[in-house]
Design a protein around this motif. Structure first.
Motif, short mmCIF file in Angstrom:
data_model
loop_
_atom_site.label_atom_id
_atom_site.label_comp_id
_atom_site.label_asym_id
_atom_site.label_seq_id
_atom_site.Cartn_x
_atom_site.Cartn_y
_atom_site.Cartn_z
N PHE A 227 16.62 9.03 -56.84
CA PHE A 227 16.43 10.47 -56.71
C PHE A 227 16.05 11.10 -58.05
O PHE A 227 16.64 10.80 -59.09
N ILE A 228 15.06 11.98 -57.98
CA ILE A 228 14.59 12.69 -59.17
C ILE A 228 14.71 14.18 -58.92
O ILE A 228 14.53 14.66 -57.79
N PHE A 229 15.02 14.92 -59.98
CA PHE A 229 15.22 16.37 -59.85
C PHE A 229 14.43 17.12 -60.91
O PHE A 229 14.43 16.74 -62.08
N LYS A 230 13.74 18.17 -60.46
CA LYS A 230 13.03 19.06 -61.37
C LYS A 230 14.02 20.14 -61.84
O LYS A 230 14.41 21.01 -61.07
N ARG A 231 14.43 20.10 -63.09
CA ARG A 231 15.50 20.97 -63.57
C ARG A 231 15.10 22.44 -63.61
O ARG A 231 15.96 23.31 -63.63
N ASN B 56 20.82 25.80 -64.42
CA ASN B 56 22.24 25.91 -64.74
C ASN B 56 22.98 24.58 -64.58
O ASN B 56 24.10 24.43 -65.07
N LEU B 57 22.35 23.64 -63.88
CA LEU B 57 22.97 22.33 -63.71
C LEU B 57 22.70 21.46 -64.93
O LEU B 57 21.56 21.27 -65.32
N SER B 58 23.75 20.93 -65.52
CA SER B 58 23.59 20.06 -66.67
C SER B 58 23.17 18.67 -66.21
O SER B 58 23.27 18.32 -65.03
N VAL B 59 22.72 17.86 -67.16
CA VAL B 59 22.34 16.48 -66.85
C VAL B 59 23.54 15.72 -66.31
O VAL B 59 23.43 14.95 -65.35
N GLU B 60 24.70 15.93 -66.88
CA GLU B 60 25.91 15.25 -66.42
C GLU B 60 26.26 15.65 -64.99
O GLU B 60 26.66 14.81 -64.17
N GLU B 61 26.09 16.93 -64.67
CA GLU B 61 26.35 17.39 -63.31
C GLU B 61 25.38 16.76 -62.32
O GLU B 61 25.76 16.38 -61.21
N LEU B 62 24.12 16.64 -62.72
CA LEU B 62 23.13 15.99 -61.86
C LEU B 62 23.48 14.52 -61.63
O LEU B 62 23.34 14.00 -60.52
N TYR C 9 17.05 10.46 -62.03
CA TYR C 9 16.06 10.89 -63.03
C TYR C 9 15.88 12.40 -62.95
O TYR C 9 16.20 13.04 -61.95
N TYR C 10 15.33 12.96 -64.03
CA TYR C 10 15.02 14.38 -64.03
C TYR C 10 13.83 14.64 -64.95
O TYR C 10 13.48 13.81 -65.79
N TYR C 11 13.23 15.80 -64.75
CA TYR C 11 12.17 16.23 -65.66
C TYR C 11 12.17 17.75 -65.72
O TYR C 11 12.79 18.43 -64.90
N ILE C 12 11.48 18.28 -66.73
CA ILE C 12 11.31 19.72 -66.91
C ILE C 12 9.82 19.98 -67.04
O ILE C 12 9.17 19.42 -67.92
N ASN C 13 9.28 20.80 -66.19
CA ASN C 13 7.84 21.08 -66.24
C ASN C 13 7.54 22.14 -67.28
O ASN C 13 6.92 23.16 -67.02
N SER D 106 9.24 22.94 -73.79
CA SER D 106 10.05 23.60 -74.81
C SER D 106 11.42 24.03 -74.32
O SER D 106 12.40 23.93 -75.03
N LYS D 107 11.52 24.49 -73.07
CA LYS D 107 12.81 24.99 -72.59
C LYS D 107 12.82 24.99 -71.07
O LYS D 107 11.79 24.99 -70.42
N VAL D 108 14.02 25.01 -70.51
CA VAL D 108 14.16 25.10 -69.07
C VAL D 108 14.07 26.55 -68.67
O VAL D 108 14.67 27.42 -69.26
N LYS D 109 13.29 26.83 -67.63
CA LYS D 109 13.25 28.17 -67.09
C LYS D 109 13.01 28.07 -65.59
O LYS D 109 12.50 27.09 -65.09
N ILE D 110 13.40 29.10 -64.88
CA ILE D 110 13.19 29.12 -63.45
C ILE D 110 11.75 29.49 -63.19
O ILE D 110 11.23 30.44 -63.72
#
Length: 226
Positions: free
Chosen positions: A186-190, A195-201, A208-212, A215-219
């Motif tokens: 399972f992969i998650f787009k943060r 608000n979910l931390s990597v440890e929580e995921l 796995y996870y990624y951020i599109n 520079s920073k996570v944003k909605i």
């Protein structure tokens, strides 16, 4: 004139390589290859794809784009990482022949097919696709990605039989994950829930996870990256 136009598309297209992280040790598992058509001036990629299909050059166009993206990945030193690419088969008339051409391309670039993931769009008959995949002996990995065009559906997931499932709905994931093939990762787009931390995921069961955004996570609204 049309052929020249599509040649310019291949010349001008840019690619963004978004890191995908292994949730266990935060190492880079691979890269999502995001096609960037902004320099070409197409606001709607579907119009471009439809036009290429009508001109009977869609398959050639996509293969050229795929080849260019893989060559750039190799130049950047990503050739031994997992590479994720969105591909539309609804514009392909002969799936087997097209997959065979990708198979030939990846062999020529000396890429391990075990590292190649495809988020496949436009398929309604997964049994037919599986048959074509087996016939051409192309050992790539399938992704089932939940987005606004592909809602989370247990029957569809089982039909696709993906190696990787990309989810954005945490609640739905918690409900259905017990019914899924235990081999699915399972992969998650943060961006969807910063608000979910990597440890929580990790505790939820994601691999796995990624951020599109580099520079920073944003909605942000989920969009079709293909």
């Amino acid at each position: 004139m049309v052929q020249f136009y599509f040649k310019r598309i291949v010349e001008k297209i840019k690619f963004n390589f978004i890191p995908v992280y292994d949730i266990e040790d935060n190492s880079i598992y691979g890269y999502k290859i995001i096609k960037d058509f902004t320099a070409i001036g197409f606001d709607d990629k579907e119009i471009m794809y439809q036009l290429a299909f009508e001109e009977d050059i869609f398959e050639t166009l996509i293969l050229k784009i795929l080849e260019k993206s893989y060559q750039l990945a190799i130049e950047k030193g990503y050739g031994n990482k997992k590479l994720f690419f969105t591909i539309r088969l609804n514009y392909i008339l002969d799936w087997g022949l097209f997959l065979e051409r990708i198979h030939t391309l990846t062999n020529s670039l000396k890429l391990s097919e075990e590292n190649l993931f495809f988020d496949i769009k436009g398929v309604k008959n997964w049994d037919k696709l599986d048959c074509e995949i087996n016939n051409c002996n192309f050992n790539f990995k399938k992704i089932y990605k939940e987005d606004r065009n592909t809602p989370l559906n247990l029957n569809n997931i089982n039909a696709c039989d993906p190696e990787l499932l990309e989810l954005k709905d945490i609640e739905a994931f918690l409900v259905i994950k017990e019914f899924l093939n235990q081999d699915i990762k399972f992969i998650f787009k943060r961006n969807n829930n910063p608000n979910l931390s990597v440890e929580e995921l990790r505790k939820l069961g994601f691999n796995y996870y990624y951020i599109n955004n580099n520079s920073k996570v944003k909605i942000e609204e989920d969009s079709e990256n293909g």
